[in-house]
Design an enzyme around this catalytic site. Structure first.
Site, PDB file in Angstrom:
ATOM      1  N   THR A  80       0.719  -1.261  -0.070  1.00 23.02           N
ATOM      2  CA  THR A  80      -0.047  -0.058   0.103  1.00 23.02           C
ATOM      3  C   THR A  80       0.833   1.257   0.118  1.00 23.02           C
ATOM      4  O   THR A  80       1.563   1.422   1.024  1.00 23.02           O
ATOM      5  CB  THR A  80      -0.882   0.231   1.324  1.00 23.02           C
ATOM      6  OG1 THR A  80      -1.689  -1.194   1.503  1.00 23.02           O
ATOM      7  CG2 THR A  80      -1.796   1.339   1.225  1.00 23.02           C
TER       8      THR A  80
ATOM      9  N   LYS B 269       1.115   4.888   8.432  1.00 19.66           N
ATOM     10  CA  LYS B 269       1.528   5.257   7.075  1.00 19.66           C
ATOM     11  C   LYS B 269       0.512   5.495   6.001  1.00 19.66           C
ATOM     12  O   LYS B 269       0.393   6.469   5.268  1.00 19.66           O
ATOM     13  CB  LYS B 269       2.652   4.048   6.823  1.00 19.66           C
ATOM     14  CG  LYS B 269       3.002   4.259   5.193  1.00 19.66           C
ATOM     15  CD  LYS B 269       2.289   3.107   4.210  1.00 19.66           C
ATOM     16  CE  LYS B 269       2.359   1.931   4.640  1.00 19.66           C
ATOM     17  NZ  LYS B 269       1.648   0.963   3.660  1.00 19.66           N
TER      18      LYS B 269
ATOM     19  N   LYS C  52      -7.587   1.320  -2.454  1.00 15.34           N
ATOM     20  CA  LYS C  52      -7.071   0.761  -1.127  1.00 15.34           C
ATOM     21  C   LYS C  52      -7.091   1.943  -0.186  1.00 15.34           C
ATOM     22  O   LYS C  52      -7.054   1.665   1.034  1.00 15.34           O
ATOM     23  CB  LYS C  52      -5.611   0.249  -1.396  1.00 15.34           C
ATOM     24  CG  LYS C  52      -4.772  -0.057  -0.282  1.00 15.34           C
ATOM     25  CD  LYS C  52      -5.452  -1.132   0.586  1.00 15.34           C
ATOM     26  CE  LYS C  52      -4.446  -1.676   2.004  1.00 15.34           C
ATOM     27  NZ  LYS C  52      -4.938  -2.795   2.514  1.00 15.34           N
TER      28      LYS C  52
HETATM   29  P1  NAP Z   1       6.160  -6.289   7.201  1.00 16.44           P
HETATM   30  O1  NAP Z   1       5.660  -7.450   7.913  1.00 16.44           O
HETATM   31  O2  NAP Z   1       7.030  -4.978   7.718  1.00 16.44           O
HETATM   32  O3  NAP Z   1       6.735  -6.715   5.801  1.00 16.44           O
HETATM   33  C1  NAP Z   1       7.547  -5.948   4.754  1.00 16.44           C
HETATM   34  C2  NAP Z   1       8.682  -6.759   4.191  1.00 16.44           C
HETATM   35  O4  NAP Z   1       9.421  -6.107   3.295  1.00 16.44           O
HETATM   36  C3  NAP Z   1       9.800  -7.232   5.589  1.00 16.44           C
HETATM   37  O5  NAP Z   1      10.224  -8.581   5.381  1.00 16.44           O
HETATM   38  C4  NAP Z   1      10.909  -6.017   5.097  1.00 16.44           C
HETATM   39  O6  NAP Z   1      12.163  -6.402   5.364  1.00 16.44           O
HETATM   40  C5  NAP Z   1      10.863  -6.040   3.560  1.00 16.44           C
HETATM   41  N1  NAP Z   1      11.535  -4.817   2.988  1.00 16.44           N
HETATM   42  C6  NAP Z   1      11.336  -3.667   3.522  1.00 16.44           C
HETATM   43  N2  NAP Z   1      12.496  -3.002   2.586  1.00 16.44           N
HETATM   44  C7  NAP Z   1      12.730  -3.609   1.832  1.00 16.44           C
HETATM   45  C8  NAP Z   1      13.540  -3.617   0.670  1.00 16.44           C
HETATM   46  N3  NAP Z   1      14.235  -2.268   0.458  1.00 16.44           N
HETATM   47  N4  NAP Z   1      14.205  -4.521   0.063  1.00 16.44           N
HETATM   48  C9  NAP Z   1      13.695  -5.743   0.102  1.00 16.44           C
HETATM   49  N5  NAP Z   1      12.644  -6.151   1.179  1.00 16.44           N
HETATM   50  C10 NAP Z   1      12.292  -5.030   1.983  1.00 16.44           C
HETATM   51  O7  NAP Z   1       4.709  -5.450   6.400  1.00 16.44           O
HETATM   52  P2  NAP Z   1       3.567  -6.272   5.852  1.00 16.44           P
HETATM   53  O8  NAP Z   1       2.438  -6.440   7.081  1.00 16.44           O
HETATM   54  O9  NAP Z   1       3.737  -7.529   5.139  1.00 16.44           O
HETATM   55  O10 NAP Z   1       3.143  -5.235   4.829  1.00 16.44           O
HETATM   56  C11 NAP Z   1       3.550  -5.058   3.576  1.00 16.44           C
HETATM   57  C12 NAP Z   1       2.643  -4.292   2.769  1.00 16.44           C
HETATM   58  O11 NAP Z   1       1.238  -4.583   2.779  1.00 16.44           O
HETATM   59  C13 NAP Z   1       2.349  -2.686   3.457  1.00 16.44           C
HETATM   60  O12 NAP Z   1       2.479  -1.785   2.587  1.00 16.44           O
HETATM   61  C14 NAP Z   1       1.157  -2.890   4.100  1.00 16.44           C
HETATM   62  O13 NAP Z   1       0.576  -1.561   4.220  1.00 16.44           O
HETATM   63  C15 NAP Z   1       0.349  -3.692   3.260  1.00 16.44           C
HETATM   64  N6  NAP Z   1      -0.620  -4.580   4.020  1.00 16.44           N
HETATM   65  C16 NAP Z   1      -0.420  -5.306   5.117  1.00 16.44           C
HETATM   66  C17 NAP Z   1      -1.685  -5.788   5.839  1.00 16.44           C
HETATM   67  C18 NAP Z   1      -1.590  -6.602   7.008  1.00 16.44           C
HETATM   68  O14 NAP Z   1      -2.260  -6.918   7.561  1.00 16.44           O
HETATM   69  N7  NAP Z   1      -0.289  -6.840   7.291  1.00 16.44           N
HETATM   70  C19 NAP Z   1      -2.955  -5.860   4.914  1.00 16.44           C
HETATM   71  C20 NAP Z   1      -2.715  -5.259   3.782  1.00 16.44           C
HETATM   72  C21 NAP Z   1      -1.915  -4.576   3.182  1.00 16.44           C
HETATM   73  P3  NAP Z   1      12.612  -6.448   6.803  1.00 16.44           P
HETATM   74  O15 NAP Z   1      12.310  -8.084   7.456  1.00 16.44           O
HETATM   75  O16 NAP Z   1      14.128  -6.479   6.792  1.00 16.44           O
HETATM   76  O17 NAP Z   1      12.003  -5.568   7.678  1.00 16.44           O
END
Ligand code: NAP
Length: 302
Positions: A100, A243, A175
């Protein structure tokens, strides 16, 4: 290539990315992965995914690459930065961002990739970590419609409700509408439970009694019981919700639009971050309201 299905690249293996990538593997797609913290890929590597050392290396091996990272600068870095996807992707390839992020940033990236003959889709999701595990996400897609048709089989593995919304950025706008609904609704759920606690209600029974009526919502049914049980483990982290609220309010600023409820709710989430709860699930926003009311919305606390 596995079972005749193409190889898919997956970058960003966090709470959402890991189970989404796992579903692709289970469905028989070849999978090449990269994420910032390599140990987060261990499970998928043991199940048959291949590791690549940078986003460019992923793109060299996969005609379709998915990104699932936190915020706009992360997507820019992974796609356009040094050793980014742009350095490895070939003409005819498709890059799909499922994070997102800002619609404006998505449009700019799409324009840059288009000059290389590469399609770029914004395809953010809703449904939380549970939806990612079950493969039942709602996916809202912006970008070229013929590219959408090419990647639809991938979306069908990860999601249940898949909607083509229009040109580049249209998926992210959808979204962000979703996120106004989610954030404002959850704050309402939290406030209602704080009120119920102070008024002496049996909170779990109250949720059961009202969730099938006009007050029902995903937030109440799924996060309400966690609030009452004091379970603040993240499905969706407070920092990521904040965010999204920032992205909405930035866009409202550009559109000269007043969004009083979203602005208020953003302050509640910010207060939770200030209180050290940024990595808790969004349901922990209740703790801010609990402090204002001087009561905890836990079962038995009334
Ligand atoms: P998360 O658990 O923080 O996962 C993000 C991943 O991306 C982490 O593994 C992080 O690595 C990796 N990352 C960050 N910067 C990077 C880079 N430059 N190169 C390679 N990998 C990188 O977040 P999430 O909950 O999965 O959410 C991801 C996205 O989906 C966000 O935009 C969020 O708003 C959206 N979203 C989330 C949900 C939910 O329920 N969680 C639902 C809908 C949408 P590290 O492990 O090193 O931090």
């Amino acid at each position: 290539m596995a079972h005749g299905k193409p190889v898919v690249g997956f970058i960003g293996l966090g709470i959402m990315g890991q189970p989404m990538a796992r579903n692709l593997l289970k469905a028989g797609f070849g999978l090449v992965v990269y994420t910032r913290t390599r140990r987060k890929a261990n499970g998928l590597l043991a199940e048959g995914a291949l590791w690549a050392d940078c986003p460019a290396a992923v793109a060299r091996q996969a005609p379709m690459v998915i990104t699932m990272v936190p915020d706009s600068p992360d997507v820019e870095q992974v796609v356009l930065g040094p050793q980014g996807i742009i350095e490895g992707v070939r003409p005819g390839g498709v890059v799909i961002d499922m994070s997102t992020v800002s619609p404006r940033v998505e449009r700019a990236i799409a324009q840059q990739l288009a000059t290389r003959g590469v399609a770029y889709m914004d395809a953010p999701v809703s449904g939380g970590s549970w939806g990612a595990i079950q493969g039942t996400l709602a996916i809202m897609v912006g970008g070229e419609e013929d590219a959408f048709r090419r990647v639809l089989p991938i979306f069908e593995v990860m999601g249940k409700s898949i909607t083509y919304m229009g040109p580049s950025g249209a998926g992210q706008v959808t979204k962000l509408v979703n996120q106004v609904l989610v954030a404002v609704t959850l704050s309402g759920v939290a406030e209602a439970l704080v009120f119920g606690a102070k008024a002496g209600a049996d909170l779990l029974k109250t949720i059961e009694a009202v969730k099938g009526g006009a007050a029902g919502s995903w937030q109440l049914a799924n996060l309400g019981p966690r609030i009452v049980k004091g379970d603040f483990a993240p499905g969706f982290m407070i920092t990521l919700q904040l965010k999204d609220l920032r992205l909405i309010l930035e866009m409202a600023e550009e559109l000269a639009l007043s969004l009083p409820l979203t602005a208020l709710v953003a302050q509640l989430y910010r207060a939770a971050v200030v209180d050290g709860k940024g990595e808790c699930g969004t349901q922990a926003v209740v703790t801010v309201l609990e402090r204002l009311a001087g009561v905890e919305a836990r079962q038995g606390s009334a």
